[in-house]
Write a protein that holds these residues in place. Sequence first.
Motif, short mmCIF file in Angstrom:
data_model
loop_
_atom_site.label_atom_id
_atom_site.label_comp_id
_atom_site.label_asym_id
_atom_site.label_seq_id
_atom_site.Cartn_x
_atom_site.Cartn_y
_atom_site.Cartn_z
N VAL A 44 0.83 -1.20 0.00
CA VAL A 44 0.00 0.00 0.00
C VAL A 44 0.87 1.26 0.00
O VAL A 44 0.60 2.22 -0.74
CB VAL A 44 -0.97 -0.01 1.20
CG1 VAL A 44 -1.63 1.34 1.40
CG2 VAL A 44 -2.02 -1.09 1.01
N VAL A 45 1.93 1.26 0.78
CA VAL A 45 2.84 2.41 0.80
C VAL A 45 3.51 2.59 -0.56
O VAL A 45 3.64 3.72 -1.05
CB VAL A 45 3.89 2.26 1.93
CG1 VAL A 45 5.01 3.27 1.79
CG2 VAL A 45 3.22 2.40 3.28
N GLN A 46 3.91 1.49 -1.18
CA GLN A 46 4.53 1.58 -2.51
C GLN A 46 3.57 2.15 -3.54
O GLN A 46 3.95 2.98 -4.36
CB GLN A 46 4.99 0.18 -2.96
CG GLN A 46 6.23 -0.30 -2.29
CD GLN A 46 7.43 0.50 -2.73
OE1 GLN A 46 7.65 0.74 -3.92
NE2 GLN A 46 8.22 0.94 -1.79
N VAL A 47 2.32 1.72 -3.49
CA VAL A 47 1.32 2.21 -4.44
C VAL A 47 1.06 3.69 -4.21
O VAL A 47 1.01 4.49 -5.15
CB VAL A 47 0.02 1.37 -4.32
CG1 VAL A 47 -1.14 2.04 -5.02
CG2 VAL A 47 0.26 -0.03 -4.88
N ALA A 48 0.91 4.10 -2.94
CA ALA A 48 0.68 5.52 -2.63
C ALA A 48 1.89 6.36 -3.02
O ALA A 48 1.74 7.48 -3.54
CB ALA A 48 0.37 5.69 -1.15
N LEU A 49 3.07 5.84 -2.78
CA LEU A 49 4.29 6.56 -3.14
C LEU A 49 4.41 6.70 -4.65
O LEU A 49 4.81 7.76 -5.15
CB LEU A 49 5.51 5.83 -2.57
CG LEU A 49 6.85 6.54 -2.64
CD1 LEU A 49 6.80 7.86 -1.88
CD2 LEU A 49 7.92 5.65 -2.04
N ALA A 51 1.94 6.83 -6.89
CA ALA A 51 1.00 7.86 -7.33
C ALA A 51 1.46 9.24 -6.87
O ALA A 51 1.36 10.22 -7.62
CB ALA A 51 -0.40 7.55 -6.79
N GLY A 52 1.98 9.33 -5.66
CA GLY A 52 2.44 10.61 -5.13
C GLY A 52 3.60 11.20 -5.89
O GLY A 52 3.67 12.42 -6.10
N GLY A 130 3.68 -1.28 -7.22
CA GLY A 130 4.00 0.15 -7.23
C GLY A 130 4.46 0.61 -8.60
O GLY A 130 4.11 1.70 -9.06
N VAL A 133 1.39 0.80 -10.85
CA VAL A 133 0.57 1.97 -10.52
C VAL A 133 1.23 3.24 -11.03
O VAL A 133 0.55 4.14 -11.53
CB VAL A 133 0.30 2.04 -9.00
CG1 VAL A 133 -0.24 3.39 -8.59
CG2 VAL A 133 -0.66 0.94 -8.60
#
Length: 184
Positions: A44-49, A51-52, A130, A133
């Motif tokens: 989840v952190v990798q995916v958010a990172l 996109a961020g 990640g 994404v």
Amino acid sequence: MATTTSPMARTAAPLPRPGLGVTFRALLRWTLTQSGPMLPFVIVVQVALAAGIIVGFGLLIPGIDTASAQFISTGAPTVLLMIVGLAIVSAGVAQSRTTGTFTYLRALPIPRALLLVADLTVWLLVALPGVAVAVLVAHWRYGFDYSFDWPLLIAASALTAITASAMGYAIAVSLPPMVTQLVT
């Protein structure tokens, strides 16, 4: 009079050693079980990172041109692979050194390179969502399509992930666990 042999006098034939494939699968299961509760959080952190990075850098550069957007979009997966290798792998190895599982695994009669390959395989699989994404968000955010040279892309991604993970692994093995966590 019949003679009987005692159980102590009999010698058993040595058990056959399992093949590398069986050992590798067992090590993969071990690694996944050991870091299992942490894996969904890391993904989840990798995916958010991912996109961020794509959206955030696009917001920092007003009026971004296509070449810059492509540069950011192709660099984000590389950054993600480096983060997994240098930070997450070394933290995981430092934790396993602290709990003693690292020493236990190294004491087993298996090739040590197989331990590294099993760890690298798990962390490469963790990094892949990640990367996917990042590609999808870049397509959505900037509206351009990619043209992939698949053999080159796979080779470059694998080499980047292996290099970063091996460096993180080396940091975790060469430094004390507490120092490793501070460094990474």
